[in-house]
Design a protein around this motif. Structure first.
Motif, PDB file in Angstrom:
ATOM      1  N   LYS A 177      -4.121   9.947  -9.102  1.00 42.73           N
ATOM      2  CA  LYS A 177      -3.310  10.496  -8.002  1.00 42.73           C
ATOM      3  C   LYS A 177      -3.360  12.024  -7.983  1.00 42.73           C
ATOM      4  O   LYS A 177      -2.338  12.714  -7.957  1.00 42.73           O
ATOM      5  CB  LYS A 177      -1.860  10.024  -8.128  1.00 42.73           C
ATOM      6  CG  LYS A 177      -1.662   8.522  -8.158  1.00 42.73           C
ATOM      7  CD  LYS A 177      -2.054   7.867  -6.852  1.00 42.73           C
ATOM      8  CE  LYS A 177      -1.558   6.425  -6.778  1.00 42.73           C
ATOM      9  NZ  LYS A 177      -2.017   5.572  -7.874  1.00 42.73           N
ATOM     10  N   VAL A 184      -3.247   4.887   5.476  1.00 49.31           N
ATOM     11  CA  VAL A 184      -4.136   5.181   4.352  1.00 49.31           C
ATOM     12  C   VAL A 184      -5.245   4.143   4.277  1.00 49.31           C
ATOM     13  O   VAL A 184      -5.009   2.940   4.427  1.00 49.31           O
ATOM     14  CB  VAL A 184      -3.342   5.175   3.022  1.00 49.31           C
ATOM     15  CG1 VAL A 184      -4.274   5.455   1.844  1.00 49.31           C
ATOM     16  CG2 VAL A 184      -2.222   6.195   3.067  1.00 49.31           C
ATOM     17  N   THR A 185      -6.467   4.614   4.060  1.00 51.01           N
ATOM     18  CA  THR A 185      -7.570   3.712   3.742  1.00 51.01           C
ATOM     19  C   THR A 185      -8.010   3.988   2.307  1.00 51.01           C
ATOM     20  O   THR A 185      -7.783   5.075   1.780  1.00 51.01           O
ATOM     21  CB  THR A 185      -8.763   3.903   4.699  1.00 51.01           C
ATOM     22  OG1 THR A 185      -9.255   5.251   4.575  1.00 51.01           O
ATOM     23  CG2 THR A 185      -8.353   3.647   6.139  1.00 51.01           C
ATOM     24  N   GLU A 186      -8.621   2.995   1.679  1.00 48.80           N
ATOM     25  CA  GLU A 186      -9.056   3.153   0.286  1.00 48.80           C
ATOM     26  C   GLU A 186     -10.460   2.596   0.119  1.00 48.80           C
ATOM     27  O   GLU A 186     -10.761   1.482   0.547  1.00 48.80           O
ATOM     28  CB  GLU A 186      -8.083   2.439  -0.654  1.00 48.80           C
ATOM     29  CG  GLU A 186      -8.336   2.714  -2.134  1.00 48.80           C
ATOM     30  CD  GLU A 186      -9.254   1.664  -2.762  1.00 48.80           C
ATOM     31  OE1 GLU A 186     -10.186   2.055  -3.498  1.00 48.80           O
ATOM     32  OE2 GLU A 186      -9.048   0.466  -2.505  1.00 48.80           O
ATOM     33  N   GLN A 216      -8.169  13.663   0.941  1.00 47.83           N
ATOM     34  CA  GLN A 216      -8.610  12.620   0.023  1.00 47.83           C
ATOM     35  C   GLN A 216      -7.915  12.801  -1.328  1.00 47.83           C
ATOM     36  O   GLN A 216      -7.781  13.925  -1.825  1.00 47.83           O
ATOM     37  CB  GLN A 216     -10.130  12.656  -0.158  1.00 47.83           C
ATOM     38  CG  GLN A 216     -10.898  12.209   1.081  1.00 47.83           C
ATOM     39  CD  GLN A 216     -12.360  11.957   0.773  1.00 47.83           C
ATOM     40  OE1 GLN A 216     -12.981  12.690   0.014  1.00 47.83           O
ATOM     41  NE2 GLN A 216     -12.915  10.921   1.375  1.00 47.83           N
ATOM     42  N   LEU A 241       1.708   9.609  -1.338  1.00 45.43           N
ATOM     43  CA  LEU A 241       0.501   9.997  -2.064  1.00 45.43           C
ATOM     44  C   LEU A 241       0.355  11.513  -2.115  1.00 45.43           C
ATOM     45  O   LEU A 241       0.014  12.085  -3.163  1.00 45.43           O
ATOM     46  CB  LEU A 241      -0.737   9.386  -1.402  1.00 45.43           C
ATOM     47  CG  LEU A 241      -0.989   7.899  -1.644  1.00 45.43           C
ATOM     48  CD1 LEU A 241      -2.122   7.412  -0.746  1.00 45.43           C
ATOM     49  CD2 LEU A 241      -1.333   7.634  -3.109  1.00 45.43           C
ATOM     50  N   ASN A 265      -7.631  11.075  -5.341  1.00 44.58           N
ATOM     51  CA  ASN A 265      -8.204  10.165  -6.331  1.00 44.58           C
ATOM     52  C   ASN A 265      -7.202   9.060  -6.666  1.00 44.58           C
ATOM     53  O   ASN A 265      -6.043   9.340  -6.997  1.00 44.58           O
ATOM     54  CB  ASN A 265      -8.572  10.937  -7.603  1.00 44.58           C
ATOM     55  CG  ASN A 265      -9.668  11.956  -7.353  1.00 44.58           C
ATOM     56  OD1 ASN A 265     -10.718  11.636  -6.797  1.00 44.58           O
ATOM     57  ND2 ASN A 265      -9.427  13.200  -7.739  1.00 44.58           N
ATOM     58  N   LYS A 266      -7.647   7.824  -6.570  1.00 43.12           N
ATOM     59  CA  LYS A 266      -6.752   6.690  -6.777  1.00 43.12           C
ATOM     60  C   LYS A 266      -6.299   6.573  -8.227  1.00 43.12           C
ATOM     61  O   LYS A 266      -5.132   6.283  -8.503  1.00 43.12           O
ATOM     62  CB  LYS A 266      -7.453   5.397  -6.356  1.00 43.12           C
ATOM     63  CG  LYS A 266      -6.582   4.144  -6.500  1.00 43.12           C
ATOM     64  CD  LYS A 266      -7.312   2.901  -6.026  1.00 43.12           C
ATOM     65  CE  LYS A 266      -6.445   1.651  -6.165  1.00 43.12           C
ATOM     66  NZ  LYS A 266      -7.164   0.440  -5.690  1.00 43.12           N
ATOM     67  N   ALA A 276       0.837  -1.202   0.000  1.00 41.38           N
ATOM     68  CA  ALA A 276       0.000   0.000   0.000  1.00 41.38           C
ATOM     69  C   ALA A 276       0.869   1.247   0.000  1.00 41.38           C
ATOM     70  O   ALA A 276       1.895   1.299   0.678  1.00 41.38           O
ATOM     71  CB  ALA A 276      -0.902  -0.002   1.229  1.00 41.38           C
ATOM     72  N   TYR A 336      -8.343   7.462  -1.909  1.00 39.02           N
ATOM     73  CA  TYR A 336      -7.474   7.280  -0.754  1.00 39.02           C
ATOM     74  C   TYR A 336      -7.804   8.351   0.289  1.00 39.02           C
ATOM     75  O   TYR A 336      -7.995   9.518  -0.051  1.00 39.02           O
ATOM     76  CB  TYR A 336      -6.006   7.432  -1.140  1.00 39.02           C
ATOM     77  CG  TYR A 336      -5.445   6.330  -2.008  1.00 39.02           C
ATOM     78  CD1 TYR A 336      -5.392   5.018  -1.550  1.00 39.02           C
ATOM     79  CD2 TYR A 336      -4.926   6.612  -3.272  1.00 39.02           C
ATOM     80  CE1 TYR A 336      -4.861   4.006  -2.345  1.00 39.02           C
ATOM     81  CE2 TYR A 336      -4.388   5.614  -4.068  1.00 39.02           C
ATOM     82  CZ  TYR A 336      -4.362   4.316  -3.604  1.00 39.02           C
ATOM     83  OH  TYR A 336      -3.836   3.317  -4.376  1.00 39.02           O
ATOM     84  N   THR A 337      -7.837   7.950   1.563  1.00 35.63           N
ATOM     85  CA  THR A 337      -8.137   8.889   2.642  1.00 35.63           C
ATOM     86  C   THR A 337      -7.133   8.715   3.771  1.00 35.63           C
ATOM     87  O   THR A 337      -6.779   7.585   4.127  1.00 35.63           O
ATOM     88  CB  THR A 337      -9.561   8.661   3.192  1.00 35.63           C
ATOM     89  OG1 THR A 337     -10.517   8.809   2.132  1.00 35.63           O
ATOM     90  CG2 THR A 337      -9.896   9.665   4.291  1.00 35.63           C
TER      91      THR A 337
END
Length: 287
Positions: free
Chosen positions: A216, A148-150, A210, A29, A212-213, A23, A155-156
């Motif tokens: 990025k 990081v959580t997704e 936040q 990020l 954007n995955k 991750a 991504y947050t």
């Protein structure tokens, strides 16, 4: 020999899968997203609610605009009881000029002229303008990041601060403010004691970012200031009820890479009043 080859291939495959599934860190990020987010539309809002003697008062500050990589335009809306204030702003990088509309009057602020008048420090302005977010600047700013959580392609993570770095920075600023007479310590407090009282309050402030995955890019920044107000009310030496019942901030980014060039309307440039001339005329009326 075949067995050894198979073992090596298996090890390489496992290592490759492990590296692919690793991750990304919040810091990595953030660095990538800032670099990818140069041209965008934005909107933001600061909301506050104050209750005194049973009467609730709501204050909202809204902001929206665009950045084209060089220049910026923005609209401001301040909503307070019985009144609504609006404003507009342009920053044109090529000639280092800020145009600001306050209550229907356009003011032109030439950065170099302001520096010549001693209103701003040109070196500090240029340094800020040219500053880039790197791993080194993140360390210097004393920023920390949560895990990081997704979810749903986003991504947050939370952004906090390093207590040791911030304590050193606050101590230096406090010493400067005390020496030039702009700050006085509360009675009975040393500099270290005052800072040690403030730091736990700041610890309650968490900014949520936040990203954007897929590409990025930055998506939003949010913060809830209520835990800070609650901590202030419970802090020894302050310890008084604060009438704020809501205070939060949100900043959203959209249309990354798909924004038209920001251009100043010629009519604005023609009718804008020079800021220094405006200040001098106000001073003349006062005296």
């Amino acid at each position: 020999m075949k067995k050894i080859t198979l073992i090596l291939l298996s090890v390489l495959l496992i290592a490759g899968l492990a590296s692919c599934s690793k991750a990304p860190t919040a810091q990595d990020l953030m660095l990538e997203a800032v670099e990818n987010t140069k041209v965008y539309n934005f909107d933001g809002n600061v909301g506050m609610e104050v209750v005194e003697e049973g009467i609730s008062t709501t204050i909202n500050v809204g902001l929206d605009g665009a950045v084209d990589g060089e220049n910026m335009k923005a609209s401001l809306n301040i909503g307070i009881p019985y009144m609504n204030l609006t404003g507009e702003l342009y920053f044109i990088k090529e000639d280092l000029t800020l145009y600001m509309n306050i209550m229907g009057m356009w003011l032109k602020m030439d950065i170099q002229e302001l520096a010549a008048e001693g209103m701003i420090d040109m070196e500090e302005f240029k340094a800020l303008q040219n500053q880039k977010l790197t791993a080194e600047t993140i360390t210097g700013l004393g920023l920390t990041f949560s895990d990081v959580t997704e979810a749903d392609g986003v991504y947050t993570f939370d952004i906090g601060y390093n207590k040791d770095i911030w304590k050193a920075v606050m101590k230096a600023q406090l010493e400067q403010q005390i020496s030039d007479g702009t700050m006085t310590l509360p009675e009975g407090y040393t500099e270290d004691e005052f800072i040690d009282m403030i730091l736990p309050v700041l610890d309650k402030l968490k900014i949520t970012a936040q990203i954007n995955k897929e590409d990025k890019t930055l998506r939003s920044m949010k913060a809830d200031f209520m835990p800070v107000f609650e901590a202030i009310a419970q802090t020894e030496g302050i310890g008084e009820e604060i009438p704020v019942t809501k205070c939060d901030f949100e900043f959203n980014i959209s249309d990354v890479g798909n924004v038209s060039e920001v251009q100043l309307d010629s009519s604005v440039a023609d009718k804008a009043v020079d800021f220094i001339d405006f200040i001098n005329s106000m001073n003349a009326l006062t005296y």
